[in-house]
Motif scaffolding. Structure first.
Motif, mmCIF file in Angstrom:
data_model
loop_
_atom_site.group_PDB
_atom_site.id
_atom_site.type_symbol
_atom_site.label_atom_id
_atom_site.label_comp_id
_atom_site.label_asym_id
_atom_site.label_seq_id
_atom_site.Cartn_x
_atom_site.Cartn_y
_atom_site.Cartn_z
ATOM 1 N N LYS A 1 -7.397 -30.461 -3.879
ATOM 2 C CA LYS A 1 -6.466 -30.935 -2.847
ATOM 3 C C LYS A 1 -5.593 -32.098 -3.323
ATOM 4 O O LYS A 1 -4.747 -32.577 -2.568
ATOM 5 N N CYS A 2 -5.823 -32.556 -4.548
ATOM 6 C CA CYS A 2 -5.035 -33.666 -5.077
ATOM 7 C C CYS A 2 -3.848 -33.115 -5.861
ATOM 8 O O CYS A 2 -4.036 -32.497 -6.921
ATOM 9 N N TYR A 3 -2.660 -33.340 -5.360
ATOM 10 C CA TYR A 3 -1.454 -32.842 -6.035
ATOM 11 C C TYR A 3 -0.671 -33.980 -6.690
ATOM 12 O O TYR A 3 0.519 -33.888 -6.907
ATOM 13 N N GLY A 4 -1.344 -35.021 -6.992
ATOM 14 C CA GLY A 4 -0.674 -36.166 -7.601
ATOM 15 C C GLY A 4 -1.336 -37.446 -7.125
ATOM 16 O O GLY A 4 -2.491 -37.460 -6.719
ATOM 17 N N GLY A 5 -0.621 -38.528 -7.168
ATOM 18 C CA GLY A 5 -1.175 -39.796 -6.730
ATOM 19 C C GLY A 5 -1.872 -40.530 -7.857
ATOM 20 O O GLY A 5 -1.880 -40.114 -9.016
ATOM 21 N N ASP A 6 -2.508 -41.609 -7.491
ATOM 22 C CA ASP A 6 -3.146 -42.468 -8.476
ATOM 23 C C ASP A 6 -4.419 -41.813 -9.028
ATOM 24 O O ASP A 6 -5.140 -41.125 -8.305
ATOM 25 N N ILE A 7 -4.733 -42.076 -10.323
ATOM 26 C CA ILE A 7 -5.913 -41.520 -10.971
ATOM 27 C C ILE A 7 -7.195 -42.026 -10.335
ATOM 28 O O ILE A 7 -8.231 -41.368 -10.370
ATOM 29 N N ARG B 1 -7.950 -42.251 -7.293
ATOM 30 C CA ARG B 1 -8.330 -41.365 -6.202
ATOM 31 C C ARG B 1 -9.161 -40.194 -6.731
ATOM 32 O O ARG B 1 -10.198 -39.832 -6.152
ATOM 33 N N LYS B 2 -8.732 -39.634 -7.847
ATOM 34 C CA LYS B 2 -9.471 -38.518 -8.448
ATOM 35 C C LYS B 2 -10.832 -38.984 -8.961
ATOM 36 O O LYS B 2 -11.843 -38.293 -8.787
ATOM 37 N N MET B 3 -10.876 -40.138 -9.586
ATOM 38 C CA MET B 3 -12.136 -40.650 -10.105
ATOM 39 C C MET B 3 -13.121 -40.933 -8.973
ATOM 40 O O MET B 3 -14.335 -40.735 -9.116
ATOM 41 N N LYS B 4 -12.616 -41.376 -7.843
ATOM 42 C CA LYS B 4 -13.473 -41.656 -6.700
ATOM 43 C C LYS B 4 -14.123 -40.374 -6.183
ATOM 44 O O LYS B 4 -15.316 -40.338 -5.872
ATOM 45 N N LEU B 5 -13.323 -39.299 -6.115
ATOM 46 C CA LEU B 5 -13.864 -38.018 -5.650
ATOM 47 C C LEU B 5 -14.912 -37.462 -6.610
ATOM 48 O O LEU B 5 -15.951 -36.934 -6.195
ATOM 49 N N LEU B 6 -14.673 -37.563 -7.910
ATOM 50 C CA LEU B 6 -15.622 -37.071 -8.908
ATOM 51 C C LEU B 6 -16.908 -37.885 -8.875
ATOM 52 O O LEU B 6 -18.009 -37.344 -9.027
ATOM 53 N N ARG B 7 -16.772 -39.230 -8.692
ATOM 54 C CA ARG B 7 -17.949 -40.096 -8.653
ATOM 55 C C ARG B 7 -18.794 -39.791 -7.416
ATOM 56 O O ARG B 7 -20.019 -39.749 -7.477
ATOM 57 N N ARG B 8 -18.131 -39.549 -6.301
ATOM 58 C CA ARG B 8 -18.856 -39.226 -5.065
ATOM 59 C C ARG B 8 -19.589 -37.891 -5.203
ATOM 60 O O ARG B 8 -20.721 -37.728 -4.731
ATOM 61 N N GLN B 9 -18.948 -36.917 -5.875
ATOM 62 C CA GLN B 9 -19.601 -35.608 -6.098
ATOM 63 C C GLN B 9 -20.836 -35.763 -6.976
ATOM 64 O O GLN B 9 -21.882 -35.171 -6.714
ATOM 65 N N ALA B 10 -20.717 -36.583 -8.032
ATOM 66 C CA ALA B 10 -21.843 -36.785 -8.943
ATOM 67 C C ALA B 10 -23.014 -37.453 -8.244
ATOM 68 O O ALA B 10 -24.176 -37.098 -8.460
ATOM 69 N N GLU B 11 -22.730 -38.437 -7.383
ATOM 70 C CA GLU B 11 -23.804 -39.127 -6.665
ATOM 71 C C GLU B 11 -24.510 -38.188 -5.694
ATOM 72 O O GLU B 11 -25.735 -38.198 -5.566
ATOM 73 N N GLY B 12 -23.723 -37.376 -4.994
ATOM 74 C CA GLY B 12 -24.328 -36.430 -4.052
ATOM 75 C C GLY B 12 -25.193 -35.397 -4.752
ATOM 76 O O GLY B 12 -26.276 -35.042 -4.286
ATOM 77 N N LYS B 13 -24.729 -34.906 -5.909
ATOM 78 C CA LYS B 13 -25.494 -33.903 -6.654
ATOM 79 C C LYS B 13 -26.788 -34.512 -7.186
ATOM 80 O O LYS B 13 -27.846 -33.887 -7.177
#
Length: 667
Positions: free
Chosen positions: A624-630, A632-644
């Motif tokens: 769902k990320c079509y641009g923006g600051d990096i 934001r993407k790192m935050k989503l990946l970090r949250r996924q890793a913590e949940g897993k």
């Protein structure tokens, strides 16, 4: 209206022609065809009273001097079955037809593969110099894995036809079969087949026979079994050269039957194929088994011509079958001696027990089919006594059996027969060979009931601390190859830890080599690679030499640190790393991915020799990320890793699907 038996026979001709041949080429009724009329009449008169004497061929007209028992032995694809077809046609046992191919090969696996797996018998008559002769022919397999079938067949014979391809020449199994017949002191009739081929070189092959076996070139017959050229000369040579059973059989002695083959019929029970060594067998006789001591009443007696033909009697020196309502397959032991009730009998020398060289676990696809698979294995083992059976249990595959075979082709054919003849779907584990281990320590000695133990299952491998020394089975391999491929084949043998024992020329173009090889190195893919390197021209045969000291280790496969016993193998220490890498790479491609990372490792003891990681499945949270600051993407990946990480704390138990085991067996 009254219908004569002859007319009834004609009416039932179409129904019977698919089972029993009717007339020969010229339309005349041959002796074998006369038996067909008898069988047809029995079928037609089944509703009325039967004549107990006129309905069966009279075998008493053949004295011992007019009986010849012989086998056809040869390498694979040298024309044994084709020669047997022509002999059956010439003697009138079957109708001459271009569709007659592998008449005696009755198994579906034999017709599909074009090889003989099971020795088959046919009794025919042939008139020579005014006398009628009874010829008992046995067509034998040609592959090294079925040597036991050949040895059993030779026990009921006084001579053999040694068939050699005039195009391919002497091959490895030709050498083995010759010495098998020679050590049994049988008359040997050398015959060259396929002389009609444009590349045939009979003179060169005669020279090979003289060099290897000291066979006089003038004694070698030349035929074309496909075209029928010279087959009559072979029959005459059998009558002239093969001795009658008179030397080993006695007419006046009490009945003794030698059981050399058997199979299961769902209507009749066990059908026993026997040689009448002494006396006479008739329907209704009370006979006893030397092996079990049980008493049986003979229900049916007959010969194979090539189908079952009831005769009511079998006389001295003749080969035929009998049924006695034997329902337990374990009671018909090949090599057993049967004799009349109340008579004293000295058992005939049986067969040397076969020693399986290849072992594999067999499990049903569905454990609900366990009972059906058990019955199927028992009935196939009745027909193939060279298979050993023991119960085995696996945590991944359930309850099954550990079967021992004479070779890899033997194992493959057995598996195919289970599927085709009994409809069983099975899983077969990685083939292994027997190893001898000397153990130490009171507990280990008590557990294995001795200081030396034979193991054919890697799961039962002792702890390395309790092992004093290990030994593996070695074989003496015979390789015959054109000179052109010599270098590649020597390289193959050396890569399999082979030691060259001898090498010599057969003629200007071909070489015979003898290598001492570990059985573990040749059991899976050695033969296929040999054929590939030599463009199919090299042939291979082997004989067991016994155990020799060797440094063996158990290669374990770990999934996230947990060993999978079913994937363990025994390898030489020098091959452990190579084999470990191969298995790890294969598992990486076959194991299904999980929501967490899977570490696949190959280990010997505590040493990791190879590793591969299977990446986890994950949701694409960046879709769902079509641009923006990096960030934001790192935050989503970090949250996924913590949940897993939170959800997958107990990720060590991995289920290995059955499909993975099946794919791993495909080398």
């Amino acid at each position: 209206m009254f219908l004569s038996p002859r007319l009834l026979t004609r009416i039932h001709y179409k129904a019977l022609s698919s089972l029993i041949p009717f007339r020969n080429v010229r339309g005349k009724v041959s002796p074998a065809t006369r038996w067909v009329h008898v069988t047809a009449n029995r079928c037609c008169q089944s509703q009325g009273p039967k004549d107990s004497t006129s309905d069966v061929p009279d075998l008493s007209t053949f004295p011992l001097q007019c009986i010849r028992n012989f086998s056809i032995i040869a390498h694979v694809d040298h024309g044994k079955s084709t020669l047997a077809d022509r002999i059956l046609e010439i003697t009138g046992a079957i109708k001459a037809d271009t569709k007659n191919k592998q008449v005696l090969d009755k198994l579906q696996v034999e017709r599909e593969r074009g090889i003989t797996v099971k020795a088959q018998t046919a009794s025919v008559t042939y008139k020579y110099r005014g006398k009628e002769y009874l010829l008992n022919l046995i067509d034998t397999p040609g592959h090294v894995d079925f040597t036991y079938e050949v040895s059993r067949s030779l026990s009921a014979c006084q001579g053999v036809i040694l068939l050699v391809d005039a195009n391919g020449g002497v091959q490895a199994q030709t050498v083995a079969n010759f010495y098998l017949a020679f050590t049994n002191e049988l008359a040997i009739i050398p015959v060259l087949n396929k002389i009609d081929l444009k590349n045939a070189d009979p003179e060169a092959v005669k020279e090979q026979l003289f060099t290897l076996f000291e066979i006089n070139p003038d004694d070698v017959l030349q035929i074309s079994a496909k075209l029928g050229m010279g087959v009559t000369n072979v029959l005459e040579a059998v009558i002239e050269g093969v001795p009658s059973p008179a030397e080993k059989c006695t007419v006046d002695s009490p009945l003794r039957l030698f059981l050399f083959d058997s199979w299961f019929d769902k209507y009749k029970g066990v059908v026993c194929l026997v040689l009448v060594v002494d006396g006479c067998l008739k329907k209704g006789d009370q006979i006893m088994s030397s092996h079990t001591g049980k008493l049986y009443e003979v229900k049916d007696v007959g010969i194979l011509a090539p189908n079952e033909v009831p005769t009511n009697h079998l006389y001295t020196g003749q080969v035929g079958y009998f049924t006695a309502n034997i329902r337990n397959t374990k009671e018909a032991l090949v090599g057993d001696t049967f004799y009349l009730k109340g008579e004293e009998c000295e058992p005939l020398p049986g067969f040397r027990e076969t020693k399986p060289l290849v072992f594999a676990g067999v499990y049903p696809m569905d454990q609900s089919e366990h009972g059906q698979l058990k019955a199927a294995i028992e009935r196939l083992c009745l027909n193939d006594r060279s298979v050993s059976v023991s119960i085995e249990t696996s945590s991944a595959l359930g309850q099954g059996w550990r079967l021992g075979f004479l070779g890899l082709l033997h194992m493959d054919v057995f598996n195919q027969r289970l599927e085709q003849e009994h409809g069983a779907q099975v899983i077969m584990t990685t083939p292994s060979v027997p190893y001898k281990i000397q153990v130490q320590g009171a507990k280990a000695i008590q557990h294995y009931r001795g200081e030396e133990v034979i193991i054919n299952n890697p799961v039962l491998w002792p702890d390395p601390q309790n092992i004093v020394e290990t030994s593996e089975t070695f074989v003496r391999g015979t390789i015959i190859t054109p000179v052109t491929y010599l270098g590649d084949i020597i390289g193959l043998c050396q890569s399999r830890r082979g030691v060259q024992q001898s090498i010599r020329n057969i003629d200007n173009n071909r070489i015979i080599m003898h290598y001492k090889l570990p059985l573990n190195e040749i059991v899976v893919d050695f033969y296929d690679i040999l054929k590939s390197l030599s463009s199919g021209y090299a042939t291979f045969d082997y004989e067991e030499l016994g155990f020799e000291l060797s440094y063996l280790v158990k290669l374990d496969i770990l999934l996230n640190g947990y060993a999978v016993p079913e994937l363990s193998t025994i390898v030489h220490s020098s091959k452990a790393r190579t084999e470990g890498k191969r298995v790890v790479e294969k598992l990486k491609d076959t194991l299904p991915r999980q929501m967490f990372k899977i570490a696949v490792q190959a280990a010997v003891g505590g040493n990791i020799l190879a590793r591969g990681d299977i990446k986890p499945l994950r949701k694409d949270v960046l879709a769902k990320c079509y641009g923006g600051d990096i960030t934001r993407k790192m935050k989503l990946l970090r949250r996924q890793a913590e949940g897993k990480k939170k959800q997958m704390k107990m990720y060590g138990n991995i289920e290995v699907p059955r499909e993975t085991f099946i794919n791993l067996l495909k080398r």
